[in-house]
Design a protein around this motif. Structure first.
Motif, PDB file in Angstrom:
ATOM      1  N   TYR A 176      17.517  -4.387 -12.978  1.00 13.50           N
ATOM      2  CA  TYR A 176      16.194  -5.280 -13.030  1.00 13.50           C
ATOM      3  C   TYR A 176      15.560  -6.370 -13.381  1.00 13.50           C
ATOM      4  N   VAL A 177      14.998  -7.072 -14.355  1.00 14.66           N
ATOM      5  CA  VAL A 177      14.144  -7.804 -14.006  1.00 14.66           C
ATOM      6  C   VAL A 177      14.343  -9.393 -13.987  1.00 14.66           C
ATOM      7  N   GLY A 178      14.328 -10.297 -14.229  1.00 13.42           N
ATOM      8  CA  GLY A 178      14.333 -12.062 -14.918  1.00 13.42           C
ATOM      9  C   GLY A 178      13.520 -12.935 -14.132  1.00 13.42           C
ATOM     10  N   PRO A 179      12.709 -13.744 -15.037  1.00 13.26           N
ATOM     11  CA  PRO A 179      12.332 -14.586 -15.233  1.00 13.26           C
ATOM     12  C   PRO A 179      12.816 -15.482 -13.416  1.00 13.26           C
ATOM     13  N   VAL A 180      11.303 -15.903 -12.764  1.00 18.25           N
ATOM     14  CA  VAL A 180      11.695 -16.481 -11.668  1.00 18.25           C
ATOM     15  C   VAL A 180      12.256 -17.752 -11.405  1.00 18.25           C
ATOM     16  N   SER A 181      13.650 -17.592 -10.590  1.00 16.33           N
ATOM     17  CA  SER A 181      14.614 -19.132 -11.161  1.00 16.33           C
ATOM     18  C   SER A 181      13.909 -19.823  -9.495  1.00 16.33           C
ATOM     19  N   ASP A 182      14.274 -21.852  -9.521  1.00 17.08           N
ATOM     20  CA  ASP A 182      13.971 -22.050  -8.691  1.00 17.08           C
ATOM     21  C   ASP A 182      15.287 -21.536  -7.069  1.00 17.08           C
ATOM     22  N   TYR A 183      16.015 -20.675  -7.370  1.00 16.16           N
ATOM     23  CA  TYR A 183      16.693 -20.100  -6.504  1.00 16.16           C
ATOM     24  C   TYR A 183      15.792 -18.989  -5.705  1.00 16.16           C
ATOM     25  N   SER A 186      12.949 -20.821  -3.667  1.00  8.80           N
ATOM     26  CA  SER A 186      13.398 -20.945  -2.694  1.00  8.80           C
ATOM     27  C   SER A 186      13.658 -20.823  -1.252  1.00  8.80           C
ATOM     28  N   LYS A 187      14.127 -19.168  -1.341  1.00  7.35           N
ATOM     29  CA  LYS A 187      14.216 -18.577  -0.666  1.00  7.35           C
ATOM     30  C   LYS A 187      12.690 -18.078  -0.157  1.00  7.35           C
ATOM     31  N   LEU A 188      12.067 -18.344  -0.521  1.00  7.27           N
ATOM     32  CA  LEU A 188      10.371 -17.482  -0.184  1.00  7.27           C
ATOM     33  C   LEU A 188       9.577 -18.496   0.516  1.00  7.27           C
ATOM     34  N   ASP A 189       9.300 -18.212   1.943  1.00  9.48           N
ATOM     35  CA  ASP A 189       8.278 -19.583   2.443  1.00  9.48           C
ATOM     36  C   ASP A 189       7.044 -19.922   1.762  1.00  9.48           C
ATOM     37  N   SER A 190       5.924 -18.999   1.685  1.00  7.81           N
ATOM     38  CA  SER A 190       4.994 -18.756   1.068  1.00  7.81           C
ATOM     39  C   SER A 190       4.314 -18.323  -0.743  1.00  7.81           C
ATOM     40  N   PRO A 191       5.007 -18.525  -1.721  1.00  7.96           N
ATOM     41  CA  PRO A 191       5.474 -17.945  -2.963  1.00  7.96           C
ATOM     42  C   PRO A 191       4.051 -17.578  -3.885  1.00  7.96           C
ATOM     43  N   VAL A 194       1.366 -16.012  -8.391  1.00  6.52           N
ATOM     44  CA  VAL A 194       1.361 -15.841  -9.595  1.00  6.52           C
ATOM     45  C   VAL A 194       2.428 -15.679 -10.107  1.00  6.52           C
ATOM     46  N   LEU A 195       3.390 -15.948  -9.722  1.00  8.92           N
ATOM     47  CA  LEU A 195       5.818 -16.267  -9.658  1.00  8.92           C
ATOM     48  C   LEU A 195       5.672 -17.873 -10.161  1.00  8.92           C
ATOM     49  N   ARG A 196       4.626 -18.684 -10.109  1.00  8.26           N
ATOM     50  CA  ARG A 196       4.817 -19.998 -10.846  1.00  8.26           C
ATOM     51  C   ARG A 196       3.753 -19.688 -12.240  1.00  8.26           C
ATOM     52  N   ILE A 197       3.725 -18.863 -12.916  1.00  7.18           N
ATOM     53  CA  ILE A 197       3.337 -18.469 -14.197  1.00  7.18           C
ATOM     54  C   ILE A 197       4.441 -18.671 -15.362  1.00  7.18           C
ATOM     55  N   PRO A 198       4.901 -19.349 -15.866  1.00  6.17           N
ATOM     56  CA  PRO A 198       5.982 -19.253 -16.474  1.00  6.17           C
ATOM     57  C   PRO A 198       6.638 -18.254 -17.363  1.00  6.17           C
ATOM     58  N   ARG A 199       8.019 -18.101 -17.064  1.00  2.43           N
ATOM     59  CA  ARG A 199       8.049 -16.642 -17.399  1.00  2.43           C
ATOM     60  C   ARG A 199       8.054 -15.818 -16.689  1.00  2.43           C
ATOM     61  N   PHE A 200       6.982 -15.758 -15.480  1.00  2.00           N
ATOM     62  CA  PHE A 200       6.846 -14.030 -15.145  1.00  2.00           C
ATOM     63  C   PHE A 200       8.109 -14.019 -14.024  1.00  2.00           C
ATOM     64  N   GLN A 201       7.894 -12.188 -14.918  1.00  2.00           N
ATOM     65  CA  GLN A 201       9.496 -11.402 -14.211  1.00  2.00           C
ATOM     66  C   GLN A 201       9.356 -10.963 -13.300  1.00  2.00           C
ATOM     67  N   ILE A 202      10.752 -10.982 -12.641  1.00  2.00           N
ATOM     68  CA  ILE A 202      10.274 -10.233 -10.875  1.00  2.00           C
ATOM     69  C   ILE A 202      12.045  -9.556 -11.106  1.00  2.00           C
ATOM     70  N   GLY A 203      11.975  -9.011  -9.909  1.00  2.00           N
ATOM     71  CA  GLY A 203      12.839  -7.629  -9.679  1.00  2.00           C
ATOM     72  C   GLY A 203      13.981  -8.645  -9.348  1.00  2.00           C
ATOM     73  N   LYS A 204      15.069  -8.492  -9.842  1.00  2.00           N
ATOM     74  CA  LYS A 204      16.593  -9.331  -9.503  1.00  2.00           C
ATOM     75  C   LYS A 204      17.651  -8.662  -9.122  1.00  2.00           C
ATOM     76  N   VAL A 205      17.451  -7.491  -8.861  1.00  2.00           N
ATOM     77  CA  VAL A 205      18.649  -6.492  -8.806  1.00  2.00           C
ATOM     78  C   VAL A 205      18.290  -4.647  -8.781  1.00  2.00           C
ATOM     79  N   GLY A 206      17.995  -4.069  -7.819  1.00  2.00           N
ATOM     80  CA  GLY A 206      18.377  -2.407  -7.779  1.00  2.00           C
ATOM     81  C   GLY A 206      16.941  -2.442  -6.956  1.00  2.00           C
ATOM     82  N   PHE A 207      15.724  -1.402  -7.669  1.00  2.00           N
ATOM     83  CA  PHE A 207      14.950  -0.413  -7.507  1.00  2.00           C
ATOM     84  C   PHE A 207      14.206  -1.967  -7.579  1.00  2.00           C
ATOM     85  N   GLU A 208      14.057  -2.625  -8.789  1.00  2.00           N
ATOM     86  CA  GLU A 208      12.911  -3.078  -9.291  1.00  2.00           C
ATOM     87  C   GLU A 208      12.894  -4.449  -8.342  1.00  2.00           C
TER      88      GLU A 208
END
Lengths: 648, 379
Positions: A176-183, A186-191, A194-208
């Protein structure tokens, strides 16, 4: 009062003097102002002009549409749907609390959402928009739009949100996807910006999450002229982004749906591998959960329900769970021995019910013993002593090497979360990891898939496919990306002796089709569809001396979490293998009773590509199977009519 | 000098008075007001409403008031100075008790047909009273402590009332203008040196008292000072006004973006763009040349007032003309310093240009006094 003209004359002169002085000072000050004006407007003009442009022109990122995910037949597994949300600009709203209070009279605003919005408002300048409510229905949005005059600073907006129409069926595969979190950031060197768009959804688990790279796409941008409150006055230009790639999975949604339903409430997993291509036709793990809950932001109560469940619904047991393979490992041991030329089909071993190895007695599951046992019988009846003896002859290193060739103890590269590599131990491993010497007792344990041996259901299915085909079948999850077919997992010949393989397969045939085979009760009788199988029952506890003294304790007398795991692997049709299947039922008891029926039912469903005719089942089972088919038909999630995913 | 000493025959009378008005001054005032209409039209996005049209009507009314005041003999104004002053003080007290709170400060009094800002009136009546006082006081006594204390009280009493509203800008204007008139009247240097010394002391006291129980200014006033000293520390909060105003001003360049082409004011980056910060719009649209032109017009107005004062034959005429000039100068000097980031934001409008009724009416009435001094000069 009379004054002399002289006095007045003097006073007037003084006044004129001081007036000129003051006038001079004023002129001087005006000169200073002019100089300052010149400095700001001429000397620093370029800098301020730049600042003015920055003030005026705002670059807004356009979120790309996320790639959609389909099953092998084009059924949608994940897509994007318009979602309505409500934005508040605190500065425009004025009395924010009053506006929120008015809004919550119109539409349902969860307290959690309001609290989160308040926190965001405290952190950001008052002219920045903040999402107040997400995933609203069209009716809610209309209500807000109609009442707009009473709600200053409130704007409805439309965005895209992820929908999983198959709900729990594909929770473990697609994730599933979810909104980008601060965490996440923090894991990315140069995010990616697009991740700064409020409520942007990225894959959190699994294939996504694993194929975020292709699914996300690239952001577009528009340059807009904004006023001081950040309100867009007009758009200057726009560059559309690149939508993410659409992905087609090798999974068959219909079969997956059946498998998931067939596993039901058990803590279990089933994997169906296509022997021709390595396609994972079904990869089901139960119990499951609805990934749509996570997209919206799962409530604490729902989440703890999932994490505290002893059946672990969040874990993907197919690739992430590793279990002692038990007797399903016996094919590997016999194949290693055959390839070494250590045994022939006629060679027998005497099974008295136990084997004495360096002063310790290793029991066969059948205390009475099997008597004289040859290879075929050893598989059919799953005699343990035969394998104790064989493994000692072959040696653990050869067994381990053969296990690796069969895909056990090696990591299969699948775009899923936490794919486990399992373990096929050898001397080297024990010395390296445990710092101990390999003991012959370890080999004895490994011979029946116990001890250090660990394999995931997916690995066991791959092993079965390789035994059935003699090719190095590798699992494939992604069928095509943006219409481009991905490399097949058919593999090439592994260079094994075909006669040896045939002997193993014969043994597996007997397991399923010989009256005395452990899987006989779960056979297929349709001609041309008969299968070869192997049951496994793996212990999750050490049998204590006291228990041994008291004799065998029956599984159902034990608490659930100490019962044996039930396993079954099989392939069919026997003559021309099409599918290889592995099933594990955690703490399900015996493999032949708990796992084999599931494997058989899923196999038939796959072979017939739908509900199989009752004639494929043994006669005595048909009425029971019919009832089961009808029950499952009712219970299966009707993915053609996905539940209304709007907030009620 | 009493009115008896005027040679009535030597002063123009009847409609001939119109010829003796200070016409250059009148034209200058009209051109500055014209600049105001242009800018108000522009900041409204090319519209007469809501600002340019009412402003024009008030200007016509103000010009009428100026002419009427100018036609009335200057000694009449001298004689009613005390009364005018007392009325202003009474109104200030009325505001204190019955005033309407607007923009966080108590400044207005509603007298039915319009809202009056007594502090505006106070600016001119205090100058009148001081001029009348020094007209009456023999020049040789003007530096004696008792005769210094009296005008000081005349200045400080209304100043404190205005400060209570609170309106820091007007209080500074009142004190500075009053001090200016006293200086012109010939009060000894030493007093001014002492006052400046005391002011320095007060400023340090103001800063020392910050955060204690007896702090002298309101928190928002401290914040304004802070952001004046370093606008960058809070560019989106309190420093916003100054930063944005400098950006708009600076982006004008030599000749500006052109009339109605200013982006910063039109897009609302400029706060109070039609009142205190209207100069930034002018500077953005007409550039350095435009700003300098307005400044020159202002200075010419000062020059004509000073010329009238120097030509006047009586102390009241001289002092009142100079007092009006100083008040006018302080208006635009403080406003421009503020928008150029040279002074803290204190809320002083740009005279005759900023949108606002009371200030324009009172200023034009004050110029009426200068006109009267010019017309009724014995020739």
């Amino acid at each position: 009062m009379k004054r002399t003209p002289k006095d007045l004359e003097g006073a007037h002169r003084k006044l004129s003097r001081r007036a000129l002085l003051l006038g001079g000072l004023q002129l001087g000050f005006a000169g200073g102002l002019a100089a300052r004006m010149r400095y700001l407007q001429v000397d620093q003009a370029d800098q301020f002009r730049l600042l003015a442009e920055e003030n005026r022109i705002n670059i807004r990122l356009l979120a790309p549409a996320r790639g959609e995910v389909f099953d092998r037949n084009g059924k949608t597994l994940a897509h994007n749907s318009p979602s309505y949300r409500i934005i508040i600009v605190p500065e425009d709203a004025g009395d924010v609390e009053a506006v929120i209070a008015r809004l919550s009279k119109l539409i349902h605003l969860p307290a959690e959402d309001i609290e989160r919005a308040r926190t965001e408002m405290r952190r950001s300048p008052p002219f920045l928009p903040i999402t107040l409510a997400d995933q609203l229905t069209w009716e809610d949005i209309s209500k807000v739009a109609v009442n707009a005059p009473a709600l200053p600073g409130i704007t409805p907006e439309v965005g895209l949100t992820r929908i999983y129409p198959q709900q729990s069926d594909f929770a473990h595969v697609v994730g599933y996807v979810g909104p980008v979190s601060d965490y996440d950031l923090s894991k990315l060197d140069s995010p990616d910006p697009v991740l700064r768009i409020p409520r942007f959804q990225i894959g959190k688990v699994g294939f996504e999450a694993k194929r975020e790279d292709v699914l996300r796409g690239t952001a577009g941008a528009k340059r807009v002229e904004v006023n001081a409150t950040g309100r867009v006055m007009r758009e200057l230009d726009r560059k559309e982004g690149q939508a993410g790639a659409d992905m087609q999975l090798a999974v068959d949604a219909g079969l997956q749906n059946y498998a998931q339903a067939r596993l039901g409430a058990e803590s279990a997993a089933v994997v169906v591998v296509d022997c021709d291509t390595g396609d994972l036709r079904a990869i089901a793990s139960a119990p499951s959960f609805d990934p749509n809950l996570f997209v919206r932001g799962i409530s604490v109560a729902d989440y703890s329900l999932l994490t505290e469940d002893p059946y672990r619904p969040l874990a993907n047991k197919t690739v992430q769970g590793t279990y002692p393979p038990g007797s399903t490992f016996k094919m590997v041991v016999s194949l290693a021995a055959l390839e070494e030329g250590l045994i022939g089909p006629e060679d027998t071993v005497w099974c008295p019910g136990y084997l004495e190895v360096s002063g310790r007695r290793f029991h066969c599951w059948k205390r009475a013993g099997h008597g004289h046992v040859d290879l075929n019988t050893s598989l059919k009846q799953s005699c343990d002593v035969y394998y104790y003896d064989l493994a000692i002859k072959v040696g653990i290193d050869k067994i381990s090497a053969m296990a690796n060739r069969m895909g056990l103890g090696v990591r299969h590269d699948l775009p899923m979360s936490a794919v486990a590599s399992g373990l096929a131990p050898d001397r080297d491993w024990k010395a390296r990891v445990r710092g101990q010497d390999w003991l012959v007792g370890d080999t004895v344990n490994a011979s029946i898939g116990q001890g250090f041996m660990l394999a995931s259901p997916m690995q066991l299915a791959v092993m079965t496919a390789r035994l059935a085909t003699g090719r190095s079948v590798t699992p494939r999850l992604v069928k095509s990306i943006d219409g481009v077919e991905q490399p097949s997992g058919a593999g090439t010949s592994m260079g094994l002796n075909e006669n040896n393989l045939r002997m193993i397969r014969r043994g597996m045939y007997s397991v399923s089709n010989d009256r005395r085979g452990t899987g006989y009760r779960s056979r297929i009788i349709a001609e041309g569809m008969r299968m070869g199988g192997k049951s496994g029952t793996s212990q999750v506890r050490n049998i204590t001396a006291a228990e041994r003294a008291a004799g065998v304790i029956r599984n159902k007398d034990l608490p659930w979490e100490r019962r044996d795991h039930a396993l079954y692997v099989c392939f069919a049709p026997f003559d021309k293998p099409k599918y290889a299947i592995s099933v594990i039922v955690e703490h399900g008891g015996g493999g032949s009773t708990a796992a084999a029926p599931i494997a058989r039912d899923v196999m038939l469903q796959a072979l017939y590509d739908g509900t199989p005719p009752l004639s494929a089942y043994p006669k005595g089972d048909r009425s029971r199977i019919k009832a089961q088919q009808e029950r499952l038909e009712r219970e299966r999630i009707k993915s053609d009519h996905p539940q209304d995913s709007d907030r009620a | 000098m009493s009115y008896l000493e005027y040679n009535a025959k030597a002063t123009p009378s009847g409609f001939r008075k119109i010829l003796y008005l200070n016409w250059p001054l009148t034209l200058l005032l009209a051109s500055v007001a014209g600049v105001g209409f242009l800018m108000l039209y522009s900041v409204a996005g090319g519209s007469f409403s809501p600002w340019a049209e009412p402003q024009f009507k008030r200007f016509l009314l103000g010009m009428g008031v100026m002419l009427v005041v100018g036609m009335v003999p200057i000694w009449f104004w001298r004689n009613i100075s005390v009364l005018a002053y007392l009325i202003s003080v009474a109104l200030l007290l009325a505001v204190e008790f019955f005033g309407t709170v607007g923009m966080g400060a108590q400044r207005w009094i509603d007298i039915g047909f319009m809202r009056l800002q007594p502090s505006e009136l106070m600016k001119i009546t205090s100058v009148m009273l001081l001029a009348a006082y020094y007209d009456w006081l023999p020049p040789e006594r003007s530096s004696r402590p008792i005769w210094v204390l009296l005008p000081l009280l005349m200045i400080l009493f209304p100043t404190l009332l205005v400060l209570r509203q609170p309106d820091l800008g007007t209080s500074i204007l009142l004190m500075a203008a009053g001090g200016g008139v006293m200086f012109l009247a010939g009060v000894h240097w030493a007093y001014f040196a002492a006052v400046i010394g005391a002011a320095v002391g007060l400023v340090s006291a103001v800063f020392q008292s910050r955060g204690t129980d007896w702090q002298l200014l309101k928190d928002y006033q401290y914040r304004r000072i802070d952001t004046f000293l370093d606008p960058s520390q809070d560019p989106l909060g309190a420093g916003y006004h100054i930063t944005q105003s400098k950006i708009a001003l600076g982006s004008g360049g030599w000749s500006g973006r052109g009339y109605m082409q200013g982006t910063q004011s039109r897009l609302n980056f400029l706060p109070e763009k039609h009142t205190d910060f209207i100069f930034t719009t002018l500077a953005e649209e007409f550039g350095f040349i435009g700003g300098l032109t307005l400044l020159s017009l202002y200075m010419l107005i000062i020059v004509f007032c000073v010329a009238t004062a120097l030509a006047a034959k009586d102390r009241f005429s001289s002092l009142v003309s100079l007092g009006v000039a100083i008040t006018f100068f302080l208006f635009f000097a403080v406003n421009m310093s503020m928008v150029m980031g040279l002074a803290p934001v204190v809320g002083v409008p740009l005279p005759l240009v900023s949108y606002g009724g009371s200030a324009m009416l009172v200023l034009l009435a004050a110029f009426g006094l200068v006109q009267s001094a010019n017309v009724h000069r014995p020739r």
